[in-house]
Design a protein around this motif. Structure first.
Motif: not given
Length: 246
Positions: A20-21, A23-27, A36-39
């Motif tokens: 979650v952290i 993903q938030a940093l990616h945003w 992002s984690p998915a990428a």
């Protein structure tokens, strides 16, 4: 039973919080700074389908295995030699600590001069990181042995080698194994750093090449792979460590 279930649950909650952290940093920062984690997982999957990446993994694995073996067996042997002689241990411990405190990167030109480019230099650089900590842990473990064990060895008229192999080293095995966990991590770090500075193969080279190309996705993918390996290895070593301490 509840305690056994709680540990995996706590671990999963921690991993979920980290994702979650992440993903938030990616945003906040965008793809330029962190993917992002998915990428990242998609990029890692893509890389794992290429033979070149597997050859880099194998190169790092070989260098790490040799460096770890040198760190473990060399560190335990040297630590045992120093630990059974209190005077030698007292004299050598400050020297070992001072030697380990030196930035290893400054010694890399010397390593290249002696071993040249390729696998031997990476193995040497990895062993430089792991050997001294294992030596110090083994030496201090033997120095802190209960005196009754030493008296037992004398009463039984054991030779120094018999005392070491049948009594002293088994007595300090839990402490030595804790040192081996440290040597494991530091040897891996040393090999990766060695690959970053003077190598054309290996995961360290992949990271450095990606940094030069500003390829954040590749950097993150390799970092996730190394983190996953480190977590699995640390978990396995931790289980063995707890069993030995019992």
């Amino acid at each position: 039973m509840t305690g056994k279930l709680r540990k995996p649950a706590d671990f999963l909650l921690l991993m979920l919080a980290l994702v979650v952290i992440w993903q938030a940093l990616h945003w906040v920062a965008g793809d330029i700074a962190i993917t992002s984690p998915a990428a990242t997982l998609a990029k890692l999957g893509q890389m794992l389908h290429t033979p070149k990446f597997w050859s880099d993994i194998a190169e790092t694995g070989r260098a790490f295995l040799f460096a770890l073996l040198i760190s473990v067996f060399g560190g335990v042997a040297l630590g045992a030699l120093l630990g059974i002689n209190r005077l030698a241990a007292t004299v050598s411990e400050p020297i070992l600590v001072a030697a380990y405190s030196l930035p290893k990167v400054t010694l890399y030109p010397l390593v290249l001069l002696i071993f040249g480019l390729g696998l031997p230099a990476k193995v040497a650089f990895g062993a430089m990181h792991g050997l001294i900590p294992v030596t110090i842990v083994t030496m201090n473990a033997l120095l802190n042995l209960k005196p009754v064990l030493l008296r037992t060895a004398r009463v039984m008229r054991l030779s120094p080698l018999q005392s070491l192999t049948t009594l002293l080293l088994p007595a300090v095995l839990p402490e030595i194994f804790s040192g081996l966990r440290l040597g494991f991590s530091l040897s891996l770090v040393g090999v990766l750093i060695g690959e970053m500075f003077a190598s054309q193969r290996g995961l360290g080279f992949v990271i450095m090449n990606a940094m030069n190309l500003s390829d954040v996705a590749t950097i993150m993918a390799v970092a996730v792979l190394l983190t996953g390996f480190a977590l699995l290895a640390s978990g396995a070593l931790g289980l063995i460590d707890r069993r030995i301490h019992r």
